[in-house]
Enzyme design. Structure first.
Site, PDB file in Angstrom:
ATOM      1  N   ASP A 270       0.949  -0.967   0.011  1.00  0.00           N
ATOM      2  CA  ASP A 270       0.072  -0.100  -0.051  1.00  0.00           C
ATOM      3  C   ASP A 270       0.741   0.824   0.342  1.00  0.00           C
ATOM      4  OD1 ASP A 270       1.151   0.061   2.766  1.00  0.00           O
ATOM      5  OD2 ASP A 270      -0.876  -0.442   3.541  1.00  0.00           O
ATOM      6  N   HIS A 271       1.716   1.382   0.046  1.00  0.00           N
ATOM      7  CA  HIS A 271       3.057   2.146   0.595  1.00  0.00           C
ATOM      8  C   HIS A 271       3.602   2.445  -1.001  1.00  0.00           C
ATOM      9  CE1 HIS A 271       2.272   2.463   5.104  1.00  0.00           C
ATOM     10  NE2 HIS A 271       3.277   3.350   5.047  1.00  0.00           N
TER      11      HIS A 271
ATOM     12  N   ASP B  11       3.110  -1.115  11.313  1.00  0.00           N
ATOM     13  CA  ASP B  11       2.852   0.647  10.570  1.00  0.00           C
ATOM     14  C   ASP B  11       2.824   1.024  12.367  1.00  0.00           C
ATOM     15  OD1 ASP B  11       2.168   2.207   8.062  1.00  0.00           O
ATOM     16  OD2 ASP B  11       0.519   2.665   9.987  1.00  0.00           O
TER      17      ASP B  11
ATOM     18  N   ARG C  94      -1.854  12.236  10.089  1.00  0.00           N
ATOM     19  CA  ARG C  94      -0.409  13.360  10.610  1.00  0.00           C
ATOM     20  C   ARG C  94      -0.389  15.034   9.336  1.00  0.00           C
ATOM     21  NH1 ARG C  94       3.366   8.030  12.000  1.00  0.00           N
ATOM     22  NH2 ARG C  94       1.800   7.783  13.758  1.00  0.00           N
TER      23      ARG C  94
ATOM     24  N   SER D 193       5.471   8.122  12.962  1.00  0.00           N
ATOM     25  CA  SER D 193       5.880   5.799  12.647  1.00  0.00           C
ATOM     26  C   SER D 193       6.522   5.114  12.674  1.00  0.00           C
ATOM     27  CB  SER D 193       6.679   6.510  10.770  1.00  0.00           C
ATOM     28  OG  SER D 193       6.115   5.431   9.613  1.00  0.00           O
TER      29      SER D 193
ATOM     30  N   ARG E 225       8.669   3.339  11.201  1.00  0.00           N
ATOM     31  CA  ARG E 225      10.177   3.131  10.512  1.00  0.00           C
ATOM     32  C   ARG E 225      10.899   3.275  11.548  1.00  0.00           C
ATOM     33  NH1 ARG E 225       9.440   8.761   7.868  1.00  0.00           N
ATOM     34  NH2 ARG E 225       6.716   7.996   7.393  1.00  0.00           N
TER      35      ARG E 225
END
EC number: 4.2.1.3
Length: 781
Positions: free
Chosen positions: A125-126, A190, A472, A667, A669
């Protein structure tokens, strides 16, 4: 009737296990999802663990505690103290989006394990950039990202991971539709994984290394969360929406007010919110730093489960409902009360998601602050607000404008949350209404919400305003333009403001002028929370993992610019960290977007060396007030942060970063932790950390430390050298000393705190959590 009485007597007599467990076990053979028919929900184990813990603690339990403690690895012996002890947990499943799945799967490959131990999925999806529209953008993404998609698909097939192809939709919407259920514990790579709390699950965002632990069958560690209760009374109505609940809470708690806590919603107002509305509220709990958020199981969840083909799960949840709601008399660490009947529509921003304003005030506030009031683009969708109900309410607003001959004055985009949502809103006419009012329907993906937006209507540096239904709105988050003032609100308010074209419009009180010159006022939108017909599933986009993937080949070319196999990080040498240089002393907010930018950098998420070229390029250097400009202490020349870090690494010099409050906000990440480790960083010292980032740093063998006295932040200057002493006696709860050596030869000592437990200290000593896992595997074999 006699048989029914016998069962009832057995249950009431407390002899359920002995007499009726076989029957109940048979009834309880309900699959966790349609895609894993042999993986069953185990409410009996949840119930058993809850009963053990309740007896030990001898007090009523919150819902959060029930589900978290219900997943303890050892409920009889686990030390439990909210906010202090570390829990060893056994989550039910793992989910990974494609940007983070690359590094997670590379780490899993490096572990040497043959197959995942729990049900796991990858969601593409990213990596789909918003540019021309859904179909064209999807085709372009498949072409550009073919190498990465092939890697993820083959790695999924080899290691037993389900693969959702590009175009399937956003990970959190897919989870809500297929994988979340009341009482589940799910971890996802995520930060918006808490979306699943809308279906009564404990769903927590983590880094890839945490996911690898769970996929490897290792107990997952989490600091025992506090529980903040949000009591909802009254009833939502008019223009007020579920999004306004979390926008209000964000304004109360701020971006770090939920750190270390689960937000648990309860009270009579809960039942006025749809299941997808509850998911919206839980999703954006990430913006207040919360571990996760959750709602109690109720009829709205049951209705959603039924509509998404999971009535059997709802029936089972009904049977175990006492474990899926809080105990009467349970105690929260903090309680906030919100009367939904009095809640007004809100809009938060710019530049931070906790700057809350009523929509009625935002125009005047914007003029006073000098923010642009003309709206250039309105964007609806994202993992936060892309449900059928969201699209329906937006379409209801758009339909009124069309009836008066109006279209959007601002550019307008729509992002469906999943292929199922896209297909259903096409069938039911919502998509066409939104197109007719001027909207562009984008691919079922994250898109502009995460910076995947090829924006053409402004130049970089041009001051402008956008309004979104996203979560965000950090500086440069959506379009990489630091002068874009991004505001977050509900999809229906985005639609109304896009039609008006200005922040100075309040749809509750203000009038629009129709094409006929007559004034009219928009009525509050009303739409079905779920389609009257069944959902249209759309295209089949799921790849099942084969029963035996051992023969599957996973290809990573040594010359690839997108993928890179991992090399183990170096092991700690047993010595104190002496005379470290300071790479950068960060001024103010430093999110994971500042540490490891997204947008165009997403294409390097599987290549650690290449993506490390974005290290801290968005952070503001306190020495000169600039981004991506730091003094090289060895040459005295100013240059980019990554180049300076690489120079230090080449010269064999260790370095540290000094940060401000809530460092690593945003995030999940883990690249924000992998990159400094890869380029020679050893220590990150801040006033405070965001939870996920602090854990990610520990996992990669770095030392995240905090000032015992936050004022000591002012004692360290970018030209100083730092030594961390006491590492030979590194122990839980024991502070470390930092010796600051100033250029004039003077020095001073400050104290630094940490939150390492014993196993996390072992991660540091081994060089990383993955190194430690390998050491344990070698010992056991």
């Amino acid at each position: 009737m006699l048989i029914l009485s016998f069962f009832q007597h057995a249950l009431n007599s407390g002899i359920r296990r002995y007499h009726v467990a076989p029957v109940l076990c048979q009834r309880a053979k309900v699959a966790m999802s349609h895609f894993e028919p042999n993986e069953h929900i185990n409410y009996e184990k949840l119930e058993k663990n809850i009963n053990i813990v309740r007896k030990r603690l001898d007090r009523p339990l919150t819902l959060s505690e029930k589900i978290v403690y219900g997943h303890l690895d050892d409920p009889a012996k686990q030390e439990i103290e909210r906010g202090k002890t570390y829990l060893r947990l056994r989550p039910d499943r793992v989910a990974m989006q494609d940007a983070t799945a690359q590094m997670a799967m590379l780490q899993f490959i490096s572990s040497g394990l043959p197959k995942v131990a729990v049900p796991s999925t990858i969601h593409c999806d990213h990596l789909i950039e918003a540019q021309l529209g859904g179909e064209k953008d999807l085709r372009r993404a498949k072409d550009i990202n073919q190498e990465v998609y092939n890697f993820l698909a083959t790695a999924g097939a080899k290691y037993g991971v389900g693969f959702w192809k590009p175009g399937s939709g956003i990970i959190h919407q897919i989870i809500l539709e297929n994988y979340s259920y009341p009482g589940v514990m799910l971890i996802g790579t995520d930060s918006h994984t808490p979306n699943g709390g809308g279906l009564g699950g404990i769903c927590i965002g983590v880094g890839g290394a945490d996911a690898v632990d769970v996929m490897a069958g290792i107990p997952w560690e989490l600091k025992c969360p506090k529980v903040i209760g949000v009591k909802l009374t009254g009833k939502l109505s008019g223009w007020s929406s579920p999004k306004d609940v979390i926008l209000k809470v964000a304004g109360i708690l701020t971006v770090k007010g939920g750190t270390g806590a689960i937000i648990e919603y309860h009270g009579p107002g809960v039942d006025s919110i749809s299941c997808t509305g509850m998911a919206t509220i839980c999703n954006m709990g990430a913006e207040i730093g919360a571990t996760t958020s959750i709602f109690p199981y109720n009829a709205r969840m049951k209705k959603y489960l039924g509509k998404t083909g999971r009535a059997d799960i709802a029936a089972l949840a009904d049977e175990f409902q006492q474990h899926l709601v809080p105990d009467s008399g349970c105690q929260y660490d903090q309680v906030i009360e919100i009367n939904l009947s009095e809640l007004k529509p809100h809009i938060n921003g710019p530049f931070t998601p906790d700057l809350a304003h009523p929509v009625s005030d935002i125009g005047a506030v914007a003029e006073k602050e000098g923010w642009p009031v003309d709206i250039r683009v309105g964007l609806i969708g994202s993992c936060t607000n892309s449900s059928y109900e969201d699209m329906g309410r937006s379409a209801a607003v758009a339909k009124q404008a069309l009836a008066h001959g109006l279209k959007c004055k601002s550019k307008f985009t729509i992002t469906p949350g999943s292929e199922q949502i896209r297909a259903t809103i096409e069938r039911d006419g919502y998509a066409q209404i939104l197109r007719d009012v001027g909207g562009l329907v984008l691919a079922n993906a994250c898109g502009p919400c995460i910076g995947q937006w090829d924006r053409k209507d402004i130049k970089k540096g041009e001051k402008n305003t956008i309004v979104t239904s996203y979560n965000r709105n950090f500086t440069g988050r959506n379009d990489a333009n630091p002068e874009t003032h991004a505001f977050v609100t509900s999809p229906e308010i985005v639609t109304a403001l896009s039609i008006a074209g200005t922040l100075k419009f309040n749809p509750e009180t203000d009038y629009l002028t129709g094409a006929d010159g007559k004034k009219f006022k928009l009525e509050a939108p009303d739409a079905d929370e779920l389609p009257k017909l069944e959902f249209d599933p759309g295209q089949d986009t799921y790849q099942y993992p084969p029963k035996d993937g051992s023969g599957q080949h996973v290809d990573v070319s040594p010359t690839s610019q997108r993928l890179q196999l991992l090399e183990p990080f170096d092991k700690w040498d047993g010595k104190d960290l002496e005379d470290m240089l300071i790479l950068i002393k960060v001024k103010g907010k430093c999110t994971t977007d500042h540490i490891s930018a997204a947008g165009p950098w997403l294409k390097f998420r599987g290549h650690l060396d290449n993506i490390s070229n974005n290290l801290l390029i968005g952070a503001i250097n306190i020495e000169n007030g600039k981004a991506n400009s730091v003094r090289n202490a060895l040459t005295q020349e100013f240059g980019p942060v990554p180049d300076t870090a690489r120079y230090y690494k080449k010269m064999g010099v260790k370095w540290a970063v000094i940060g401000d409050e809530n460092y690593g906000e945003g995030s999940s990440r883990e690249h924000a932790a992998l990159e400094p480790r890869h380029l020679g960083g050893r220590v990150i010292i801040t006033k405070s950390f965001a939870r996920i980032h602090e854990t990610n740093l520990k996992k990669q063998g770095l030392l995240p430390l905090t000032f015992a006295d936050p004022a000591d932040y002012n004692k360290i200057h970018p030209v100083d050298k730092l030594s961390i002493v006491g590492l030979a006696d590194f122990a839980p709860g024991k502070p470390l000393k930092c010796i600051i050596k100033h250029p004039n030869g003077s020095q001073e000592t400050i104290m630094l705190n940490h939150t390492f437990n014993e196993s996390q200290i072992e991660w540091f000593q081994a060089g990383s959590a993955l190194n430690r896992m390998k050491e344990l595997q070698q010992k056991s074999s």
